[in-house]
Scaffold this motif. Structure first.
Motif, short mmCIF file in Angstrom:
data_model
loop_
_atom_site.label_atom_id
_atom_site.label_comp_id
_atom_site.label_asym_id
_atom_site.label_seq_id
_atom_site.Cartn_x
_atom_site.Cartn_y
_atom_site.Cartn_z
N TYR A 1 0.85 -1.17 0.00
CA TYR A 1 0.00 0.00 0.00
C TYR A 1 0.90 1.23 0.00
N ARG A 2 0.31 2.36 -0.35
CA ARG A 2 1.07 3.60 -0.25
C ARG A 2 0.15 4.73 0.18
N GLN A 3 0.76 5.72 0.79
CA GLN A 3 0.02 6.89 1.23
C GLN A 3 0.85 8.13 0.95
N ALA B 1 5.51 8.50 -2.13
CA ALA B 1 4.61 8.16 -1.02
C ALA B 1 5.37 7.35 0.01
N LEU B 2 4.70 7.13 1.11
CA LEU B 2 5.17 6.18 2.12
C LEU B 2 4.55 4.84 1.77
N TYR B 3 5.40 3.84 1.57
CA TYR B 3 4.93 2.52 1.14
C TYR B 3 4.92 1.56 2.33
N TYR B 4 3.80 0.85 2.46
CA TYR B 4 3.61 -0.10 3.56
C TYR B 4 3.37 -1.50 3.00
N CYS B 5 3.89 -2.51 3.68
CA CYS B 5 3.51 -3.87 3.35
C CYS B 5 2.47 -4.34 4.36
N ARG B 6 1.64 -5.25 3.90
CA ARG B 6 0.57 -5.77 4.76
C ARG B 6 0.43 -7.26 4.49
#
Length: 114
Positions: free
Chosen positions: A37-39, A91-96
């Motif tokens: 995901y990214r924000q 963006a700030l990238y997140y793994c889930r």
């Protein structure tokens, strides 16, 4: 205790590439899917790419054809290869990991700028 640790943050020029990694430690049961995901500032978090335990992949329209998601099950690591990066990918990238419990990484910054 489960922990997801992202790496691969960086500043790249438009057209450049980056590879993000997400290493999972601890025992995770009943995994359904893993995703990135990214924000971006002022925007909602969005799904960028996802891979199921069966290997099916999903990409958002904005990254399809440029990003590739993959996973190394033996090392519990998720990857995101990002090519032809654009400024709007900043963006700030997140793994889930979507499992019996949802697990999230702490985020890693990707900046695309000339």
């Amino acid at each position: 205790q489960v922990q997801l640790v992202e790496s691969g943050r960086g500043l790249v020029q438009p057209g450049g590439s980056l590879r993000l990694s997400c290493a999972a430690s601890g025992s995770i049961f009943s995994i359904n899917a893993m995703g990135w995901y990214r924000q971006a500032p002022g925007k909602q978090r969005e799904l960028v790419a996802q891979i199921t335990t069966g290997g099916a992949t999903y990409y958002s329209d904005s990254v399809r054809g440029r990003f590739t998601i993959s996973a190394d099950g033996t090392k519990n690591t998720l990857f995101l290869q990002m090519n032809n990066l654009k400024p709007e990918d900043t963006a700030l990238y997140y793994c889930r990991i979507a499992a019996a419990t949802d697990w999230w990484g702490q985020g890693t910054q990707v900046t695309v700028s000339s």
